[in-house]
Motif scaffolding. Structure first.
Motif, PDB file in Angstrom:
ATOM      1  N   LYS A  98      47.434 -40.985 -95.538  1.00 15.05           N
ATOM      2  CA  LYS A  98      46.420 -41.999 -95.833  1.00 15.05           C
ATOM      3  C   LYS A  98      45.204 -41.326 -96.455  1.00 15.05           C
ATOM      4  O   LYS A  98      44.722 -40.312 -95.943  1.00 15.05           O
ATOM      5  CB  LYS A  98      45.998 -42.733 -94.554  1.00 15.05           C
ATOM      6  CG  LYS A  98      47.076 -43.597 -93.924  1.00 15.05           C
ATOM      7  CD  LYS A  98      46.528 -44.308 -92.695  1.00 15.05           C
ATOM      8  CE  LYS A  98      47.557 -45.270 -92.107  1.00 15.05           C
ATOM      9  NZ  LYS A  98      48.676 -44.559 -91.476  1.00 15.05           N
ATOM     10  N   VAL A  99      44.726 -41.899 -97.541  1.00 12.30           N
ATOM     11  CA  VAL A  99      43.511 -41.415 -98.197  1.00 12.30           C
ATOM     12  C   VAL A  99      42.362 -42.330 -97.777  1.00 12.30           C
ATOM     13  O   VAL A  99      42.392 -43.540 -98.028  1.00 12.30           O
ATOM     14  CB  VAL A  99      43.658 -41.428 -99.731  1.00 12.30           C
ATOM     15  CG1 VAL A  99      42.394 -40.871-100.388  1.00 12.30           C
ATOM     16  CG2 VAL A  99      44.880 -40.634-100.158  1.00 12.30           C
ATOM     17  N   ASN A 100      41.370 -41.766 -97.131  1.00 14.78           N
ATOM     18  CA  ASN A 100      40.226 -42.538 -96.647  1.00 14.78           C
ATOM     19  C   ASN A 100      39.033 -42.349 -97.580  1.00 14.78           C
ATOM     20  O   ASN A 100      38.733 -41.230 -98.002  1.00 14.78           O
ATOM     21  CB  ASN A 100      39.857 -42.093 -95.233  1.00 14.78           C
ATOM     22  CG  ASN A 100      41.012 -42.238 -94.258  1.00 14.78           C
ATOM     23  OD1 ASN A 100      41.694 -43.257 -94.238  1.00 14.78           O
ATOM     24  ND2 ASN A 100      41.254 -41.219 -93.448  1.00 14.78           N
ATOM     25  N   TYR A 101      38.359 -43.452 -97.882  1.00 11.65           N
ATOM     26  CA  TYR A 101      37.251 -43.390 -98.831  1.00 11.65           C
ATOM     27  C   TYR A 101      36.262 -44.521 -98.585  1.00 11.65           C
ATOM     28  O   TYR A 101      36.553 -45.475 -97.849  1.00 11.65           O
ATOM     29  CB  TYR A 101      37.775 -43.462-100.271  1.00 11.65           C
ATOM     30  CG  TYR A 101      38.440 -44.775-100.619  1.00 11.65           C
ATOM     31  CD1 TYR A 101      37.750 -45.786-101.293  1.00 11.65           C
ATOM     32  CD2 TYR A 101      39.766 -45.020-100.273  1.00 11.65           C
ATOM     33  CE1 TYR A 101      38.359 -46.991-101.610  1.00 11.65           C
ATOM     34  CE2 TYR A 101      40.385 -46.223-100.582  1.00 11.65           C
ATOM     35  CZ  TYR A 101      39.678 -47.203-101.249  1.00 11.65           C
ATOM     36  OH  TYR A 101      40.283 -48.403-101.554  1.00 11.65           O
ATOM     37  N   SER A 117      47.443 -51.784-107.599  1.00 12.98           N
ATOM     38  CA  SER A 117      46.103 -52.318-107.833  1.00 12.98           C
ATOM     39  C   SER A 117      45.641 -53.063-106.582  1.00 12.98           C
ATOM     40  O   SER A 117      46.425 -53.806-105.975  1.00 12.98           O
ATOM     41  CB  SER A 117      46.107 -53.261-109.038  1.00 12.98           C
ATOM     42  OG  SER A 117      44.827 -53.807-109.261  1.00 12.98           O
ATOM     43  N   VAL A 118      44.380 -52.843-106.189  1.00 14.75           N
ATOM     44  CA  VAL A 118      43.817 -53.538-105.027  1.00 14.75           C
ATOM     45  C   VAL A 118      42.387 -53.967-105.340  1.00 14.75           C
ATOM     46  O   VAL A 118      41.726 -53.396-106.215  1.00 14.75           O
ATOM     47  CB  VAL A 118      43.819 -52.649-103.760  1.00 14.75           C
ATOM     48  CG1 VAL A 118      45.230 -52.340-103.309  1.00 14.75           C
ATOM     49  CG2 VAL A 118      43.026 -51.368-103.997  1.00 14.75           C
ATOM     50  N   GLY A 139      31.937 -50.484 -98.577  1.00 15.94           N
ATOM     51  CA  GLY A 139      32.913 -50.616 -97.494  1.00 15.94           C
ATOM     52  C   GLY A 139      33.693 -49.328 -97.301  1.00 15.94           C
ATOM     53  O   GLY A 139      33.592 -48.386 -98.093  1.00 15.94           O
ATOM     54  N   THR A 140      34.488 -49.281 -96.234  1.00 20.25           N
ATOM     55  CA  THR A 140      35.333 -48.127 -95.923  1.00 20.25           C
ATOM     56  C   THR A 140      36.790 -48.577 -95.911  1.00 20.25           C
ATOM     57  O   THR A 140      37.129 -49.567 -95.254  1.00 20.25           O
ATOM     58  CB  THR A 140      34.957 -47.525 -94.555  1.00 20.25           C
ATOM     59  OG1 THR A 140      33.586 -47.118 -94.583  1.00 20.25           O
ATOM     60  CG2 THR A 140      35.826 -46.316 -94.244  1.00 20.25           C
ATOM     61  N   TYR A 141      37.647 -47.832 -96.612  1.00 20.74           N
ATOM     62  CA  TYR A 141      39.034 -48.257 -96.789  1.00 20.74           C
ATOM     63  C   TYR A 141      39.986 -47.067 -96.719  1.00 20.74           C
ATOM     64  O   TYR A 141      39.566 -45.904 -96.768  1.00 20.74           O
ATOM     65  CB  TYR A 141      39.208 -48.967 -98.137  1.00 20.74           C
ATOM     66  CG  TYR A 141      38.339 -50.188 -98.288  1.00 20.74           C
ATOM     67  CD1 TYR A 141      38.734 -51.411 -97.768  1.00 20.74           C
ATOM     68  CD2 TYR A 141      37.106 -50.109 -98.943  1.00 20.74           C
ATOM     69  CE1 TYR A 141      37.933 -52.537 -97.898  1.00 20.74           C
ATOM     70  CE2 TYR A 141      36.298 -51.230 -99.075  1.00 20.74           C
ATOM     71  CZ  TYR A 141      36.718 -52.439 -98.546  1.00 20.74           C
ATOM     72  OH  TYR A 141      35.919 -53.543 -98.668  1.00 20.74           O
ATOM     73  N   SER A 142      41.277 -47.392 -96.632  1.00 23.92           N
ATOM     74  CA  SER A 142      42.340 -46.388 -96.671  1.00 23.92           C
ATOM     75  C   SER A 142      43.437 -46.864 -97.614  1.00 23.92           C
ATOM     76  O   SER A 142      43.739 -48.053 -97.662  1.00 23.92           O
ATOM     77  CB  SER A 142      42.939 -46.165 -95.275  1.00 23.92           C
ATOM     78  OG  SER A 142      41.981 -45.661 -94.375  1.00 23.92           O
ATOM     79  N   PHE A 202      35.240 -40.108-101.747  1.00 23.28           N
ATOM     80  CA  PHE A 202      36.312 -39.580-100.906  1.00 23.28           C
ATOM     81  C   PHE A 202      35.761 -39.126 -99.555  1.00 23.28           C
ATOM     82  O   PHE A 202      34.730 -38.454 -99.476  1.00 23.28           O
ATOM     83  CB  PHE A 202      36.991 -38.410-101.617  1.00 23.28           C
ATOM     84  CG  PHE A 202      38.016 -37.695-100.779  1.00 23.28           C
ATOM     85  CD1 PHE A 202      39.269 -38.243-100.586  1.00 23.28           C
ATOM     86  CD2 PHE A 202      37.718 -36.475-100.191  1.00 23.28           C
ATOM     87  CE1 PHE A 202      40.219 -37.585 -99.811  1.00 23.28           C
ATOM     88  CE2 PHE A 202      38.653 -35.809 -99.421  1.00 23.28           C
ATOM     89  CZ  PHE A 202      39.909 -36.364 -99.229  1.00 23.28           C
ATOM     90  N   LYS A 203      36.473 -39.508 -98.467  1.00 27.87           N
ATOM     91  CA  LYS A 203      36.091 -39.070 -97.120  1.00 27.87           C
ATOM     92  C   LYS A 203      37.032 -37.975 -96.618  1.00 27.87           C
ATOM     93  O   LYS A 203      36.620 -36.859 -96.358  1.00 27.87           O
ATOM     94  CB  LYS A 203      36.106 -40.258 -96.151  1.00 27.87           C
ATOM     95  CG  LYS A 203      35.003 -41.283 -96.400  1.00 27.87           C
ATOM     96  CD  LYS A 203      35.052 -42.401 -95.371  1.00 27.87           C
ATOM     97  CE  LYS A 203      34.824 -41.883 -93.957  1.00 27.87           C
ATOM     98  NZ  LYS A 203      34.909 -42.968 -92.945  1.00 27.87           N
TER      99      LYS A 203
END
Length: 205
Positions: A153-156, A54-55, A61-64, A97-98
């Motif tokens: 890494k999943v970027n989104y 959990s985060v 925003g952009t995250y990984s 999803f990116k």
């Protein structure tokens, strides 16, 4: 002449294996039919997991998120899995999803990554299913048994939330995780802890 013939046969074998893996990737299965029944309901404490369960993330925003692999029991030449994004019944549809990229554990250039995104047919929905395939193009050069803390890494991105006080929950879930040795034997990598819950908080003005 003998050495050249042997090398040609080896390259043909590698090409055939890679072609088979790509075909299985798009058809949705890696394990042989006779083995699927014994693997179908098997889950381990290891396998593919997100780094966190959990985060908390901010809106717009952009995250990984890192996917890890634990307790790999054999030498994995290929790995495939799917990621369900915004698919849980209580998800707010807040993730976009990116792409997905190799982590530091796959720095060997022989490791190739391919993914295919299937978007939800619902209008204006961000729900997606991402088919992921990892395979090593070199002969018998897969991941050794053990633990891997930075596999991919999943970027989104997160959507904008108009209500700055609101917190919305979305998720990513790993399903249908399978791995194979160079000789085609299946390895168990499905985890019981295969989901990450992502809480999106509106940015304060």
């Amino acid at each position: 002449m003998f050495l050249l013939t042997k090398l040609t046969l080896l390259m043909n074998k590698i090409t055939l294996i890679i072609s088979g893996l790509i075909l299985l990737f798009f058809s949705g299965g890696m394990a042989q039919d006779g083995m699927k029944s014994s693997l179908k309901n098997h889950q381990t404490n290891g396998g593919l997991k997100f780094e966190s369960e959990s985060v908390n993330r901010s809106a717009n925003g952009t995250y990984s998120e890192i996917i890890q692999l634990f307790n790999l029991t054999g030498k994995a030449q290929a790995i495939q899995f799917r990621i369900l994004i915004n698919k849980a019944s209580d998800d707010y549809d807040a993730l976009i999803f990116k792409d997905i990229e190799k982590g530091s554990d796959l720095k060997d250039p022989g490791w190739l990554l391919d993914f295919n995104v299937i978007k939800d047919s619902s209008k204006n929905s961000n729900a997606e299913e991402v088919f992921v395939l990892l395979y090593n193009s070199n002969q018998n050069s897969g991941l050794q048994p053990g633990d891997y803390f930075d596999l991919v890494k999943v970027n989104y991105k997160t959507i904008n939330l108009p209500d700055t006080k609101s917190i919305k929950k979305s998720s990513m879930k790993i399903v249908k995780a399978e791995a194979s040795t160079f000789d085609g034997f299946p390895l168990l990598i499905q985890s019981t802890k295969d989901e990450i819950k992502i809480n999106i908080e509106g940015k304060k003005k």
